[in-house]
Motif scaffolding. Structure first.
Motif, PDB file in Angstrom:
ATOM      1  N   HIS A 164       0.845  -1.208   0.000  1.00  0.00           N
ATOM      2  CA  HIS A 164       0.000   0.000   0.000  1.00  0.00           C
ATOM      3  C   HIS A 164       0.869   1.242   0.000  1.00  0.00           C
ATOM      4  CE1 HIS A 164      -3.552   2.414   1.557  1.00  0.00           C
ATOM      5  NE2 HIS A 164      -2.542   3.213   1.801  1.00  0.00           N
ATOM      6  N   TYR A 165       1.856   1.274   0.913  1.00  0.00           N
ATOM      7  CA  TYR A 165       2.720   2.436   0.993  1.00  0.00           C
ATOM      8  C   TYR A 165       3.564   2.600  -0.267  1.00  0.00           C
ATOM      9  CZ  TYR A 165       1.936   4.476   5.569  1.00  0.00           C
ATOM     10  OH  TYR A 165       1.387   5.168   6.620  1.00  0.00           O
TER      11      TYR A 165
ATOM     12  N   ASP B  29     -17.836  -7.156  -2.725  1.00  0.00           N
ATOM     13  CA  ASP B  29     -17.354  -7.383  -4.083  1.00  0.00           C
ATOM     14  C   ASP B  29     -16.277  -8.456  -4.075  1.00  0.00           C
ATOM     15  OD1 ASP B  29     -14.933  -4.729  -4.839  1.00  0.00           O
ATOM     16  OD2 ASP B  29     -14.987  -6.212  -3.244  1.00  0.00           O
ATOM     17  N   CYS B  58      -9.365   4.780   2.059  1.00  0.00           N
ATOM     18  CA  CYS B  58      -8.200   4.047   2.545  1.00  0.00           C
ATOM     19  C   CYS B  58      -7.445   3.361   1.415  1.00  0.00           C
ATOM     20  CB  CYS B  58      -8.619   2.959   3.544  1.00  0.00           C
ATOM     21  SG  CYS B  58      -9.823   3.476   4.746  1.00  0.00           S
ATOM     22  N   GLU B  59      -8.131   3.052   0.319  1.00  0.00           N
ATOM     23  CA  GLU B  59      -7.507   2.182  -0.675  1.00  0.00           C
ATOM     24  C   GLU B  59      -7.060   2.898  -1.931  1.00  0.00           C
ATOM     25  OE1 GLU B  59      -9.832  -1.221  -1.563  1.00  0.00           O
ATOM     26  OE2 GLU B  59      -9.457  -2.115   0.392  1.00  0.00           O
ATOM     27  N   VAL B  60      -7.702   4.025  -2.245  1.00  0.00           N
ATOM     28  CA  VAL B  60      -7.282   4.740  -3.449  1.00  0.00           C
ATOM     29  C   VAL B  60      -7.045   6.190  -3.080  1.00  0.00           C
ATOM     30  CG1 VAL B  60      -8.493   3.202  -5.022  1.00  0.00           C
ATOM     31  CG2 VAL B  60      -9.627   5.253  -4.214  1.00  0.00           C
ATOM     32  N   LEU B  82      -7.124   8.624   4.076  1.00  0.00           N
ATOM     33  CA  LEU B  82      -6.373   7.635   4.846  1.00  0.00           C
ATOM     34  C   LEU B  82      -5.486   6.826   3.926  1.00  0.00           C
ATOM     35  CD1 LEU B  82      -8.415   5.731   7.591  1.00  0.00           C
ATOM     36  CD2 LEU B  82      -6.379   7.110   7.857  1.00  0.00           C
ATOM     37  N   PHE B  83      -5.358   7.281   2.666  1.00  0.00           N
ATOM     38  CA  PHE B  83      -4.578   6.495   1.711  1.00  0.00           C
ATOM     39  C   PHE B  83      -3.095   6.852   1.771  1.00  0.00           C
ATOM     40  CE2 PHE B  83      -3.456   4.290  -2.083  1.00  0.00           C
ATOM     41  CZ  PHE B  83      -2.680   5.125  -2.857  1.00  0.00           C
ATOM     42  N   ASP B  85      -1.026   8.173   4.097  1.00  0.00           N
ATOM     43  CA  ASP B  85      -0.143   7.802   5.208  1.00  0.00           C
ATOM     44  C   ASP B  85      -0.984   7.303   6.372  1.00  0.00           C
ATOM     45  OD1 ASP B  85       2.443   9.571   7.143  1.00  0.00           O
ATOM     46  OD2 ASP B  85       1.994   7.438   6.861  1.00  0.00           O
ATOM     47  N   PRO B  86      -1.628   6.146   6.225  1.00  0.00           N
ATOM     48  CA  PRO B  86      -2.570   5.706   7.251  1.00  0.00           C
ATOM     49  C   PRO B  86      -1.910   5.295   8.561  1.00  0.00           C
ATOM     50  CG  PRO B  86      -2.333   4.039   5.554  1.00  0.00           C
ATOM     51  CD  PRO B  86      -1.578   5.222   5.076  1.00  0.00           C
ATOM     52  N   LEU B  87      -0.651   4.846   8.484  1.00  0.00           N
ATOM     53  CA  LEU B  87      -0.017   4.297   9.680  1.00  0.00           C
ATOM     54  C   LEU B  87       1.107   5.190  10.188  1.00  0.00           C
ATOM     55  CD1 LEU B  87       0.209   0.646   8.301  1.00  0.00           C
ATOM     56  CD2 LEU B  87      -1.578   1.605   9.735  1.00  0.00           C
ATOM     57  N   TRP B 125     -10.284  -2.686   4.569  1.00  0.00           N
ATOM     58  CA  TRP B 125      -9.070  -2.077   5.116  1.00  0.00           C
ATOM     59  C   TRP B 125      -9.254  -1.797   6.603  1.00  0.00           C
ATOM     60  CZ3 TRP B 125      -6.939   1.845   7.749  1.00  0.00           C
ATOM     61  CH2 TRP B 125      -5.555   2.057   7.583  1.00  0.00           C
ATOM     62  N   HIS B 128      -9.048  -4.907   8.664  1.00  0.00           N
ATOM     63  CA  HIS B 128      -7.688  -5.428   8.816  1.00  0.00           C
ATOM     64  C   HIS B 128      -6.895  -4.638   9.854  1.00  0.00           C
ATOM     65  CE1 HIS B 128      -7.395  -7.669   4.716  1.00  0.00           C
ATOM     66  NE2 HIS B 128      -7.682  -8.495   5.697  1.00  0.00           N
ATOM     67  N   HIS B 129      -7.317  -3.404  10.108  1.00  0.00           N
ATOM     68  CA  HIS B 129      -6.504  -2.564  10.983  1.00  0.00           C
ATOM     69  C   HIS B 129      -7.155  -2.213  12.303  1.00  0.00           C
ATOM     70  CE1 HIS B 129      -4.595  -2.105   7.043  1.00  0.00           C
ATOM     71  NE2 HIS B 129      -3.492  -1.901   7.736  1.00  0.00           N
ATOM     72  N   HIS B 165     -14.445  -6.350   0.604  1.00  0.00           N
ATOM     73  CA  HIS B 165     -13.935  -7.382  -0.317  1.00  0.00           C
ATOM     74  C   HIS B 165     -14.099  -8.723   0.370  1.00  0.00           C
ATOM     75  CE1 HIS B 165     -12.380  -3.955  -2.380  1.00  0.00           C
ATOM     76  NE2 HIS B 165     -11.496  -3.674  -1.453  1.00  0.00           N
ATOM     77  N   GLU B 167     -13.550 -11.822  -0.183  1.00  0.00           N
ATOM     78  CA  GLU B 167     -12.584 -12.932  -0.080  1.00  0.00           C
ATOM     79  C   GLU B 167     -11.528 -12.718   0.985  1.00  0.00           C
ATOM     80  OE1 GLU B 167     -12.233 -11.884  -4.619  1.00  0.00           O
ATOM     81  OE2 GLU B 167     -12.310 -10.728  -2.753  1.00  0.00           O
ATOM     82  N   LEU B 168     -11.480 -11.519   1.541  1.00  0.00           N
ATOM     83  CA  LEU B 168     -10.387 -11.235   2.459  1.00  0.00           C
ATOM     84  C   LEU B 168     -10.721 -11.552   3.911  1.00  0.00           C
ATOM     85  CD1 LEU B 168      -9.078  -7.839   1.054  1.00  0.00           C
ATOM     86  CD2 LEU B 168      -8.428 -10.150   0.441  1.00  0.00           C
TER      87      LEU B 168
END
Lengths: 266, 313
Positions: A164-165, B29, B58-60, B82-83, B85-87, B125, B128-129, B165, B167-168
């Motif tokens: 991602h980063y 999806d 978060c994803e794009v 949040l894309f 620099d989320p962390l 996302w 997962h976090h 998503h 499948e995740l």
């Protein structure tokens, strides 16, 4: 690089797209030929390449690269190529002072946390510098391969965060490309591998999947290559923008053809 | 012949109708049938209704999310990034203060007055976090489901759309999020045509399931469609034209009616019927078709006695 693959992907080194994440995936076969292809492709395209090579030694990649028309040694010497040789550095990490950050820092830790040091290495290697010298075309990150990180104890979410980063910085900010290989174990029990593969697939613009033939090993056909264009989301793009080819790898080239309806006989 | 049923032809109910206080609608999806275009189409619909739309991205990147929207929609869209620099890995930090959880909770305070839509791209996302229970509690609070019907004014309705998503995640988190949702949309499709399986959960009513075929236009308008006719599906492998192997034969594969009758009435030689038995036992006059003529020569010994006379039978 394999010119035949360029034709299938409708691209050339001069006209390569930028800002894309390409996912290479292999199932029941060895997809490393795709890594060699993209490494030589982007070097020929005059891009600045950061190669996180976790699987083979530098000399192996150099040898194959020479067959495909590039010299990794020369590229490294003139600053076009930065290589993290995982097999060598993984040993170094235990013999250097702990204060110095290392890209594979997670190997020292009991709980392999996140891959921030590896991201920092990539960022420092590819950050565009304004010093008037001949500018490279765009930065490219190539990783061989991400599944190794899972087997070294890194969680799938941590690997997804790393990608991602890289995508946010290399693709979005610097208009470069990221290419990464991941293995599909095909094992329904391997949830981590599934989460990694599916998570990466959702992030990718282009997916190249090399699969072994369902009928098993064949002398004349080494496998099947599926190409899936996913993003950017143009709603007018037909849903099934995917192609399937069968391939045979020769010494310096690859032969691709449409799947035949005839069963192959050994 | 297929005709669209009333359910398919009717466009989805306007957003404020079936959600008195607020609602949470996840869209599931998969890699093959992506859901971001549908999310963008629903965001566009809300913006065109005059609502303010808050997107937690978060994803794009923001540019990628806004791509395809015209300025009237972009002006109503607030993108919480949040894309990039989320962390908080970057220096200097470009992260939203407090990390993902605070960013999510902050959305509640921003949607002050007037109806609003919150789009979460993506729930996967966030799942997962953040721990699943905390995420579920925050979503519950965000969609104001815990307030009494009388408390919330119609103008304060908040709709929460989430992209997931499938499948995740395992069945546990998926089930937990499903239980929060008033409407759940699962995307799939066939023959290049996308479909949405919509599960409505209304209070004190049974859940209803509806399938809607749709496509999304380049400007992210949502177009509903009828189910594709099965006859229009081309055969999957049409490589060789089908050839009738029974043409140009040197033998006859078919029997005419007369030939068939003659065949059926024929008595086979090894079939022993009663007529045959009678014919053998009593050869009728004129049935003997052969005679044996014997000319004895000089050395033959013709003995008229019965050679079996001396047998004691």
């Amino acid at each position: 690089m394999f010119p035949e693959l360029n034709n299938l992907l409708n691209t050339t080194p001069e006209g390569a797209e930028q800002g894309k994440l390409t996912l290479l995936c292999d199932a029941k076969t060895d997809g490393s030929f795709l890594v060699h292809h993209f490494l030589s492709f982007y070097l020929k395209a005059n891009c600045k390449v950061c190669f996180v090579a976790l699987v083979q030694s530098f000399s192996h990649y150099n040898m194959v690269g020479q067959k495909l028309g590039v010299s990794l040694t020369t590229a490294r010497e003139r600053g076009q190529l930065v290589v993290l040789e995982g097999l060598k550095s993984a040993v170094d990490i235990f013999f250097r002072p702990q204060e110095e950050p290392h890209p594979l820092q997670f190997l020292r830790e009991a709980n392999a946390g996140d891959l921030q040091p590896l991201y920092a290495f990539v960022r420092d290697a590819l950050e565009p510098v304004d010093c008037g010298e001949a500018a490279w075309r765009c930065p490219v990150l190539l990783v061989d391969d991400l599944s190794v990180l899972l087997s070294l104890g890194v969680g799938p979410v941590a690997v997804l965060d790393f990608v991602h980063y890289c995508r946010a910085t290399v693709c979005r900010e610097w208009k470069g490309n990221v290419v990464a290989l991941v293995h599909d174990s095909g094992d329904a029990e391997d949830e981590e591998s599934d989460v990694l593969l599916n998570g990466l697939s959702h992030q990718s613009h282009l997916i190249l999947r090399a699969e072994g033939l369902a009928t098993g090993f064949c002398k004349d056909v080494h496998g099947q290559l599926r190409i899936l264009w996913r993003r950017p989301l143009q709603p007018t793009t037909p849903r099934d923008r995917s192609l399937t080819y069968q391939y045979k790898i020769q010494d310096k080239s690859i032969f691709c053809c449409e799947p035949s309806s005839e069963p192959y006989s050994l | 012949r297929l005709t669209p049923s009333e359910g398919l032809a009717r466009p989805p109910p306007p957003p404020t109708d079936n959600c008195p206080n607020g609602s949470f609608r996840p869209s599931h999806d998969s890699v093959e049938w992506e859901g971001r275009s549908l999310l963008k189409a629903l965001v566009k619909k809300s913006a065109l209704c005059g609502e303010q739309v808050h997107v937690l991205g978060c994803e794009v990147s923001e540019e990628e999310f806004r791509e395809g929207f015209d300025s009237s929609i972009n002006n109503r869209l607030v993108y919480h990034d949040l894309f990039r620099d989320p962390l908080s890995w970057s220096k200097p930090g470009k992260a939203l203060p407090g990390g993902p959880l605070e960013a999510l909770r902050a959305l509640d305070k921003r949607t002050g007055s007037g109806p609003a839509t919150i789009a979460l791209d993506s729930l996967s996302w966030l799942l997962h976090h953040l721990p699943c229970p905390i995420l579920c509690q925050t979503l519950h609070a965000l969609s104001r489901q815990d307030s009494c019907p009388g408390d919330t004014l119609p103008g304060e309705q908040v709709r929460v759309l989430g992209l997931l998503h499938e499948e995740l995640h395992g069945p546990g988190p998926l089930g937990a999020l499903s239980s929060l949702a008033q409407t759940e949309v699962t995307l799939s499709g066939t023959m290049g045509q996308a479909s949405a399986h919509i599960l409505y959960r209304r209070p004190r009513q049974r859940p209803t399931l509806q399938t809607q075929w749709f496509s999304i236009l380049p400007d992210f308008s949502l177009e509903l469609q009828v189910e594709p006719l099965l006859e229009s599906q081309p055969p999957s492998d049409l490589h060789t034209p089908s050839v009738d192997p029974t043409t140009h034969l040197t033998f006859n594969l078919h029997l005419s009616k007369k030939e068939r009758e003659a065949k059926d009435s024929l008595t086979l030689p090894f079939q022993f019927s009663s007529e045959k038995q009678q014919a053998l036992l009593r050869p009728g006059l004129g049935q003997a078709t052969s005679h044996i003529f014997y000319e004895p020569d000089a050395y033959d010994d013709l003995d008229q006695e019965d050679p079996d006379d001396d047998l004691d039978v």
